[in-house]
Enzyme design. Sequence first.
Site, PDB file in Angstrom:
ATOM      1  N   LYS C 231      36.579 -55.215  90.518  1.00 42.65           N
ATOM      2  CA  LYS C 231      36.032 -54.092  90.122  1.00 42.65           C
ATOM      3  C   LYS C 231      36.772 -52.893  90.832  1.00 42.65           C
ATOM      4  CE  LYS C 231      31.834 -56.173  89.652  1.00 42.65           C
ATOM      5  NZ  LYS C 231      30.988 -56.466  88.421  1.00 42.65           N
ATOM      6  N   CYS C 369      23.079 -58.129  84.796  1.00 43.33           N
ATOM      7  CA  CYS C 369      22.788 -59.076  86.024  1.00 43.33           C
ATOM      8  C   CYS C 369      21.775 -58.216  87.172  1.00 43.33           C
ATOM      9  CB  CYS C 369      23.965 -59.582  86.476  1.00 43.33           C
ATOM     10  SG  CYS C 369      24.984 -60.422  85.578  1.00 43.33           S
TER      11      CYS C 369
HETATM   12  C1  LIG Z   1      26.395 -54.626  92.848  1.00 42.55           C
HETATM   13  C2  LIG Z   1      27.429 -55.717  92.464  1.00 42.55           C
HETATM   14  N1  LIG Z   1      27.211 -56.985  93.145  1.00 42.55           N
HETATM   15  C3  LIG Z   1      27.743 -58.067  92.999  1.00 42.55           C
HETATM   16  C4  LIG Z   1      28.499 -58.368  91.689  1.00 42.55           C
HETATM   17  C5  LIG Z   1      29.018 -59.605  91.650  1.00 42.55           C
HETATM   18  O1  LIG Z   1      30.533 -59.507  91.737  1.00 42.55           O
HETATM   19  P1  LIG Z   1      31.467 -60.854  91.121  1.00 42.55           P
HETATM   20  O2  LIG Z   1      30.824 -61.080  89.917  1.00 42.55           O
HETATM   21  O3  LIG Z   1      32.790 -60.169  91.177  1.00 42.55           O
HETATM   22  O4  LIG Z   1      31.050 -61.838  92.380  1.00 42.55           O
HETATM   23  C6  LIG Z   1      28.718 -57.249  90.768  1.00 42.55           C
HETATM   24  C7  LIG Z   1      29.299 -57.332  89.699  1.00 42.55           C
HETATM   25  O5  LIG Z   1      29.033 -58.264  88.706  1.00 42.55           O
HETATM   26  C8  LIG Z   1      27.968 -56.218  91.341  1.00 42.55           C
HETATM   27  O6  LIG Z   1      27.954 -54.958  90.446  1.00 42.55           O
END
Ligand SMILES: Cc1ncc(COP(=O)(O)O)c(C=O)c1O
Lengths: 155, 155, 411, 411
Positions: C231, C369
């Site tokens: 990200k 999500c």
């Molecule tokens: C606020 C937030 N938390 C957690 C995540 C999870 O990140 P990752 O999928 O890189 O583990 C994301 C991204 O999808 C997110 O935007």
Amino acid sequence: MSESQTDMQDLYRELILDHSRNPRHFGRLSDATHTADGINPLCGDKLKLYLRVDDRGRIESSSFEGSGCAISVASASLMTVTVTGIGIDQAESYFEEVTQRLTSDRTEVSSDSSYDKLQALDGVRAYPARVKCATLAWHALHSALENKTTPATTE
Amino acid sequence: MSESQTDMQDLYRELILDHSRNPRHFGRLSDATHTADGINPLCGDKLKLYLRVDDRGRIESSSFEGSGCAISVASASLMTVTVTGIGIDQAESYFEEVTQRLTSDRTEVSSDSSYDKLQALDGVRAYPARVKCATLAWHALHSALENKTTPATTE
Amino acid sequence: MSAPAHITASASWRSDFPALHQKVHGRPLVYLDSAASAQQPASVIDAIARYEREDHANVHRGVHTLSHRATEAYEGSRDRIRDFINARSRSEVVLTSGTTESINLVAQSFCRPRLQAGDKIVITHLEHHANIVPWQLVCEQTGAELVVAPINDRGEVELEQMLELIDDRTFLIAVAHVANALGTVCPISRIVEHAGARGIPVLVDGAQGVPHLEVDVQALGCDFYAFSGHKMFGPTGTGVLWGREELLDAMPPWQGGGDMILEVSFDKTTYNELPYKFEAGTPNIAGVVGLGAAIEYLQAIGMQNIADYEHDLHTYMVSELKKVDGIRLFGEARDQASVQSFLLADIHSHDLGTILDHQGVAIRTGHHCAMPVMQRFGISGTARASLAFYNNRDDVDRLTAALGKASEIFA
Amino acid sequence: MSAPAHITASASWRSDFPALHQKVHGRPLVYLDSAASAQQPASVIDAIARYEREDHANVHRGVHTLSHRATEAYEGSRDRIRDFINARSRSEVVLTSGTTESINLVAQSFCRPRLQAGDKIVITHLEHHANIVPWQLVCEQTGAELVVAPINDRGEVELEQMLELIDDRTFLIAVAHVANALGTVCPISRIVEHAGARGIPVLVDGAQGVPHLEVDVQALGCDFYAFSGHKMFGPTGTGVLWGREELLDAMPPWQGGGDMILEVSFDKTTYNELPYKFEAGTPNIAGVVGLGAAIEYLQAIGMQNIADYEHDLHTYMVSELKKVDGIRLFGEARDQASVQSFLLADIHSHDLGTILDHQGVAIRTGHHCAMPVMQRFGISGTARASLAFYNNRDDVDRLTAALGKASEIFA
Ligand SMILES: Cc1ncc(COP(=O)(O)O)c(C=O)c1O
Ligand SMILES: Cc1ncc(COP(=O)(O)O)c(C=O)c1O
């Protein structure tokens, strides 16, 4: 009219837009003999399918509830129209036909004339990310007829 | 003699090979006042250091046990030779001196003449992967004097 | 900041990102999906390829030259991360596969051994599934309770109500720094202040914080901070769990394997020190090298410059979106990062996504999500445009023009 | 196979690996550390860079073109893995960050919820820490017992004794396909046959199996098979847990987060189907794309050709090593992969490593994350030369020559 807009109108054909705005057989069936849930985890499309199958294996009536994109709602609506009044074997073969047709490059048109309307879904083939929307209701149909208990998904 | 072999002999100087083959102060000290374990997780070098410090803070005797590569054993041996008979403050400053000398690019020689022998370790600087072997015993010394209970590592 | 300055700066940043220079459906790509995963500058892609071509070997375990170079590169990235978030020491920087793993690690290793039935974990209604489901799992395992602080119609945390939920049974508070579906910047320091006074640890899900804000974990005052490489313009499969040394020290390891131990025998196994105790097995070495390169890139621009630029661009986007007939915005927090959710008339977000893609405009659609956020607003999903510093006003104009097309088709 | 044929084949394979074409301390690199981490062919490095430059976006969650391309690439690799190990279906192919995570997943998700105090997990004395510590942790958590099958002086599992250890309290057997420190190929089919008759599941740690042998999980008959991308010429941060669908299906998820759920609400969360149930969060997309490219590369050569070539080269290496004065070999199993541990006179392995590195020869030294093996032989470590198909007889000759130098220095 730009080229890309033309394409888009192949996806969002009149029939699709019509069925998505005015879905047929929308609602709950209180005397259903078969039900199934369908979920498309990608976009959150969700539907519940109801079927009433009589003693001789004919789908007397069908309906669906839920929310989804134009493609998934139109597909569900078209499906209920198609399967109401036919035998479950024939319904299963529609399931095969539609899912194969949308996920393969097969282009020959089915000889079965009652498939005509379903050709409205053909525009989806050019949008691989959307194929799952179009097949969701059909997977739910298949689950319902197989009496599966876990939600159908299009994965 | 090839160039690379010359270099190697700067690492494996006579004094180093001698101390690694015949480590001084090797063994257990039954009346130790301070002990510490040292582990180099990279290569599995392990040693246990024993110190006997008298009331006035002088290291009366020191010894070590364990197994390790030539560099780590020689360094431990040289260390016990160096710190036996000196005060713990001075021992700590040797710790500082040696670890800084081996991990920085500082090349000036310490004015302290009792550092002479320890210069045998200088060859290690050209082998960054081996610096931890040379400093292991010194980290254990530092831990022992600080009365730490977890094993010293060189990370 | 004057308009021409933006354009100049952004144009030069944008040229660093190879993926942005392509056509999609015959139109130059407008990438408005950085909140899902950001693109990488060439310097990151090249650093990884160079590492693989010249320096690759396993880390921590070898005396040979490549192994040493690989270890230096890997550990060098850890130092950079420490500096980037201003952690007190490199021992506090645990490398993981992403935010999700970082949060699961805390749930399983910090909470699970100590949570009692009746204890509470407090989160907000804004959270990403990664900051919900790990707590649901550990609550199920221990009989603890998950308590959810409400949000208001602007998508802001109802702070007063949240603070009231925090009592002496509260074991941990877990909250997003920036909410991914709505862009809300959460009032971390207010929460930390309240929790700290009661000795309750706070975990911040920083997945969307780190790409947009200057993060200083010591100044934030939280206890854990989790984020993902992908990200923040780095590679997928990398992430960080920062935690206070005292807390990490007291936690049992999570996974077992190589590198996380000092000594193994069948009688007794001694765990390695921090941060290695939590890094079992061969890590994503190339990915971490890339993450270091991403941070180097970000530091050269400066996170404050990024935040300022994005704030300005987001303001422009909101004002342009508001001119679109039938638009509904979701997420209108007073403090919001450059992420904007919306819907257009009664067009399903998924259809919007397809139509925009056809115009070369990549947005995310669906629940992001964050299904509870959707439930809160009674919708099944939104369209979301998320801006990074490589976007510009032209991208926003392409977005609004594409929305016009969508209205036509669904007219 | 005649000698010239080897040389020709290997030379062309070798030229595919950029990292092998460099000098170390002024000498052409001889890389004999593939068992720790293998080098990658240019096709893998390029596939990753191309993915990042052209196709990157998050997977599974987007309708836009890049997201679709990324998903196709990622899921395409899963299909390739399924084919490579002959899994029955793609649902059985769970993507992880490596062997270590794969084994921890089984320990925590398959064993932990069901293990009773007094149950046994049987392993061998040959195992890598990754196939020891996860079981130690779960035994500690549940009161189960870790039982260790002995090995003989050649480094072979004492099969009869092992089978005797298996009784009706045995919950799981976990065994390496190929032992990393000694190269022993373990008698998986004998173990599986015995266990299967008793309904006891068998996990195979295939980290060192997949790079050397043709693996067909259905023919092997085991229940779980774990391996890492970086040992099979793919990227770090990738790995696979293959498991029988029935077993995986019955297991609760391990980590919580995005992608592993169908629906989340604060009342009830529905998990996604296999394999996604076990893939929480954004995966290592680029790494998995690279892993797919690595498999494509291996399949083009053919694993049987690789095994044959390596067998021949290993035989040569052993015969050459035996000519070196003062050499002691560790691992002389009748069925051994191309991994060879040894010591020279009383020179510590670490010193050997440095001296060899100075001659351009990269070997691994120390305990190889298999301390119990070292304890079994009463040594603190070994020097280990591990061969891949890109090595050749010249590499072996450089190794033995460098050992001569070591003897000189320590004369
Ligand atoms: C606020 C937030 N938390 C957690 C995540 C999870 O990140 P990752 O999928 O890189 O583990 C994301 C991204 O999808 C997110 O935007
Ligand atoms: C036999 C064996 N098992 C497990 C592992 C652990 O693999 P990884 O570190 O890739 O998780 C290794 C490699 O180090 C190994 O050789």
